[in-house]
Design a protein around this motif. Structure first.
Motif, PDB file in Angstrom:
ATOM      1  N   LEU A 222       0.785  -1.296  -0.086  1.00 58.56           N
ATOM      2  CA  LEU A 222       0.281  -0.485  -0.180  1.00 58.56           C
ATOM      3  C   LEU A 222       1.040   1.432  -0.382  1.00 58.56           C
ATOM      4  O   LEU A 222       0.275   2.279   0.153  1.00 58.56           O
TER       5      LEU A 222
ATOM      6  N   GLY B 117      -7.807  -2.065   2.838  1.00 61.82           N
ATOM      7  CA  GLY B 117      -5.878  -2.122   2.763  1.00 61.82           C
ATOM      8  C   GLY B 117      -6.006  -4.131   2.717  1.00 61.82           C
ATOM      9  O   GLY B 117      -5.385  -4.383   2.764  1.00 61.82           O
TER      10      GLY B 117
ATOM     11  N   ASN C 193      -4.973   1.157   5.893  1.00 58.51           N
ATOM     12  CA  ASN C 193      -4.519   1.491   4.316  1.00 58.51           C
ATOM     13  C   ASN C 193      -5.637   3.312   4.949  1.00 58.51           C
ATOM     14  O   ASN C 193      -5.216   3.802   3.859  1.00 58.51           O
TER      15      ASN C 193
END
Lengths: 237, 412
Positions: free
Chosen positions: A195, B151, B158
């Motif tokens: 991410l 995420g 995230n």
């Protein structure tokens, strides 16, 4: 084979994640009969188990009794998730008594409260799957191996290896983002670096983790007290 | 005499209840939360604000995104971070995804066995396999949305103060929109099933929600706008969760409160279903929280495809906004699937110095007890004890309690 799932004090995610296996859950049911799983079923059983899965930390007298019962009744016990294997976030409370007083005042509560500790501190376990949350595939593999009579093998490489295999850009060295990938046990397929964020160390230390080296690298990015807080979030290194 | 309800099954976490009987009449009902305390307020102290939403997510696996987003909103309020509209829309998408994941888990796997008379969903597979598979398909979409926004399916990192680590691609949004639209007809079926339940439990007389549908800067309770400090918190000796009251009345939060106080607007099928079952919803019996969740599940699926289409049309501003301040105080109110969730921090020099979390299950403790009390009074004597216990547990389950969340309800 008979399978039991036992929840001690935790967020519920490790037990829940078993249901998130979806159709693979039906594959597991080909080999296992789930005789005890309070989050999913109202059936209660006192049967001997081939495999017991225990999630969460031992935080109360009730937790300890459930854990001992699971251990005594099962051939093979799996500590599942970072609470059970390393204590996870709730295991990082330094002084439970003071914290308890701060939150509840003089009230004693319905059962005796302990310092939250991982399952592995209280009973011998046959296999440990860390992760907050753990990797569902890993649990599936382990259960399938056990069903075939094969002893599963623990992962002993750091998250960094999986990051390199995926060819992700190094967040630590290239972007200067704090990342515990070099010292954290792999098995998650480097989900956080994927991410663009740093590894938060949720699987606990890898084998041969070079902690002093990690601290030296992080010193260029973070104040020292934040480094120790970061390292101690999921496991007591 | 005390009738003990064993540890609740098919709920998240560890709790039980006892009903006190004196001279043949029901005197009292106590919900005993036995999940060990988890000390999250203490754990956040001294940490850099950036790391805190990831930590707070660990309070609960079923609603981790609600915790991340409540935490991020509290931090953004405290540090004066103003995020673009598209960031807010993505967060809304995440919260609707969480409602889809959580409601479908509760409705199909935990509550449906009660309606159809089974101990669990696994033993329903032979005769009712189709509906279980429909539920799992809906749940999988909820998890996909959580993965794309948060995420990971559980405990992703995230969602960040000021934006996101990674932003979703157009293909991901298109895929979500398409799946959401196709699942509406499955979700519709489950509404009818839960509408068939008989009225049970107490009535949710004092319902509370956030000021907008999924979040807000204020709380709405009985026509008034308040902050959470206006509520009264009372610790009890037999439980690790405190009780909350508003002007002496127990509070109800959750899908039933949302649908009651806010209705369902600008949607097709969900709006129609709400009109069809309005009478039951307006009776306010807490058992109809199941029905409200089922209607909301349809609503969520419709909203998800709409938000994805808007994002695809308007575009996404891919930023992480830096804070203007290094200190401040802020509250984040979010509607978790189970109802109002509060995160509140004071931040100094970028670090958390004071922290408070109140979760929906903690808010609902009082009315859970009242429901047990009223139902026990209604049914005691007319049923064998085992059946009585099973019926009482069904009412507890209708609250969709998330017990792990409830045990660190604290004002420090």
């Amino acid at each position: 084979m008979k399978l039991g799932v036992f929840e001690l004090t935790d967020c519920g995610g490790c037990a829940l994640n078993i249901l998130f296996l979806y159709e693979k859950l039906f594959d597991i049911l080909e080999f296992y009969e789930i005789t005890e799983f309070h989050m999913a079923s109202s059936s209660r059983s006192r049967e001997k188990l081939d495999v017991a899965i225990v999630t969460g930390t031992v935080s109360t007298q009730r937790d300890l009794e459930v854990l001992k019962d699971a251990r005594n009744r099962s051939e093979y016990l799996i500590a599942l998730g970072t609470c059970a294997t390393h204590g996870s976030v709730q295991g990082s409370v330094d002084d439970t008594k003071a914290a308890f007083r701060r939150i509840y005042g003089d009230i004693r509560g319905p059962t005796k409260v302990f310092d939250p500790r991982p399952v592995v501190d209280h009973v011998p376990v046959d296999f440990a799957i860390p992760g907050c949350p753990y990797n569902k595939e890993e649990l599936f593999q382990v259960l399938m191996e056990l069903a075939r009579g094969v002893e599963p093998v623990a992962k002993d490489y750091p998250v960094c290896l999986e990051c390199k295999l995926n060819e992700y850009e190094c967040v630590l060295l290239k972007k200067g983002i704090p990342c515990l990938g070099p010292v954290t046990a792999g098995g998650c397929n480097a989900q956080c670096p994927a991410l663009g964020l740093g590894c938060i160390g949720c699987r606990g230390p890898s084998m041969d983790a070079n902690i002093p080296g990690m601290v030296e690298v992080l010193k260029n990015i973070l104040p020292e007290e934040e480094i120790s807080k970061k390292l101690r979030t999921f496991a007591r290194w | 005499m005390i009738i003990e309800l064993d540890e609740f099954t098919r709920v998240e976490g560890v709790g039980k209840a006892e009903i006190v009987v004196e001279n043949g009449t029901i005197k009292e009902a106590r919900v005993k939360i036995l999940e060990g305390p988890r000390f999250f307020e203490v754990l956040t102290l001294g940490r850099n604000y950036w790391d805190v939403p990831d930590l707070e997510a660990r309070i609960c696996a079923i609603c981790y995104l609600s915790h991340s987003i409540a935490s991020v909103r509290a931090i953004e309020n405290a540090l004066k971070i103003d995020v673009p509209e598209s960031v807010n829309k993505l967060r809304e998408l995440g919260l609707w995804g969480e409602i889809i994941e959580s409601h479908s888990l509760h409705l199909y796997l935990l509550a449906l066995p009660d309606v159809l008379g089974y101990p669990d969903a696994i033993s329903m597979v032979q005769r009712h396999g189709e509906i279980i598979k429909e539920g799992l398909a809906i749940k999988a979409l909820g998890n996909t949305i959580r993965e794309v926004i948060g995420g990971r399916e559980i405990h992703g990192i995230n969602v960040k103060p000021g934006g996101f680590g990674r932003y979703p691609s157009e293909a991901e949004l298109e895929n979500i929109a398409k799946h959401a639209r196709s699942l509406v007809r499955f979700a519709r079926r489950v509404v009818g099933i839960f509408a068939s339940q008989e009225p049970r439990g107490a009535k949710a007389e004092t319902a509370m929600t956030t000021s907008e549908y999924l979040w807000g800067d204020e709380l709405i309770i009985e026509g008034e706008r308040i902050q959470y400090e206006d509520l009264e918190e009372v610790p009890v000796s037999y439980s690790f969760a405190k009780h909350t009251y508003y002007k002496g009345s127990p509070i109800f939060v959750g899908a039933l409160a949302r649908v009651l106080l806010k209705g369902i607007a600008e949607s097709g099928e969900a709006e129609r279903l709400l009109r069809e079952h309005r009478e039951k919803i307006e009776s306010r019996y807490v058992i109809y929280n199941n029905l409200a969740q089922a209607i909301e599940l349809v609503y969520a699926l419709e909203k998800v495809s709409k938000i994805c289409e808007e994002l695809l049309c308007e575009g996404i501003e891919k930023v992480i906004v830096e804070p203007e301040e290094k200190e401040g105080e802020g509250v984040g109110y979010v509607e978790a699937p189970r109802g109002v969730l509060v995160h509140h921090y004071r931040i100094e020099d970028g670090k958390i110095v004071w922290s408070n979390t109140i979760t929906p299950t903690a808010f609902n403790q009082g009315i859970m007890e009242l429901s047990l009390l009223e139902d026990a009074r209604r049914m005691y004597g007319s049923l064998p004890e085992d059946s009585l216990k099973a019926k009482l547990e069904e009412v507890i389950r209708a609250f969709d309690p998330c017990i792990s969340c409830s045990v660190h309800f604290v004002k420090m």
